[in-house]
Design an enzyme around this catalytic site. Sequence first.
Site: not given
Length: 365
Positions: A245, A249
């Site tokens: 995650d 990003d």
Amino acid sequence: MKLKITVVAGDGIGPEVTGEAVAVLKQIAEQGGHEFTFTEKRIGGVAIKNDGTPLPQETLDAALASDAVLLGAVGAPEFNSLAPDKRPEGGLLQIRAALGGFANLRPCFSFKELTVNSPLRPEVIEGTDIMFVRELLGGAYFGKPREWNKEKGVGYNTMVYTSGEVERVARIAFQLAQKRRKKLTSVDKSNVLEVSQLWRAVVTEVGKDFPDVALEHQLVDSMAMHIMNRPRDFDVVVTENLFGDILTDESGVITGSLGMLPSATIGGKVNLYEPVHGSAPDIAGKGLANPLGAILTAALILRHSGGLEAEAAAVEAAVRKVLEQGCRTADLARGDKTGLTVLSTKEMGAKVRETVEKQLLAASR
Ligand code: NAD
């Protein structure tokens, strides 16, 4: 090739960008004699208004009966006061869970023409082409026990994996690496976490079945730096849910715009394809949305659900080409616009289709 695609466009710019992705897929079907069928269903805020729920049963049934699901984006400010599972975003979590994909693919690439949009130096990011494979159904986000005990002033989560969960995502990552530059980087925190020691041991074991792929292991903290310092050195990167995650990003800044990033979630009952961005209510309905992330998502459908590698590559090449020609949507044309043509969502979609058509014609000669 026949493909049944359920399109859940959702809210905000979702319908605008998926409209362009579907148009590209239709053009490819027409040109190549493929039979793609599209079924449009509701999800998110538009479904709450019409059906009283963010994921109607009818949408789920259609999704489960298809070969691929293309999702736009969900979310609108008017629903922000609702409970989390009643909000449009609840529909997204529900459809992801129902389709059951455990391997989230997030390509990270740099476009020469867009390096100006990234805070990183062009000479560092140019040529970057990474495929992140993030495990999506395990780790700290799902592990039990979990609690925030306010009385005792303690909160905890459990980062847990079984060897089976690691093995299945590792296999997908190795298979992807075989079709790319044959290098796999597995990211963990095995100097501190037992769950990471299991992760590393299982990935190493699976690697014995893929002798043609060079496997390396990196610790997540140093990997966060390597991605910023030398992103070109990585091909496929596999990691667990929480680390993935964060790293995906972080690596988004290499491409420079949220509107450019595609994703696919595979390995479950039906693959789910969605651009990374949200519903962008600030620009919805104005023709300002960048459809390229959704169009690159369509390329992932062609590759991972259709097995149409040449067509997928043609779409990706067409996106590069239109950028080379100076075509930009507004999000990509901040600052000096010399030599650039600023296009609306529809104009950009049309430009990509025109270019794809030429590429496929040239390839068939
Ligand atoms: P966002 O991604 O919608 O927008 C962030 C910024 O990027 C905005 O300024 C927006 O205009 C811009 N942007 C995003 N996509 C763009 C595109 N294709 N072209 C041009 N500009 C683009 O994130 P947010 O503003 O934090 O969230 C808005 C809503 O979307 C919220 O309801 C949120 O919950 C939801 N959301 C949904 C998803 C999803 O459906 N997968 C993902 C993230 C956020």
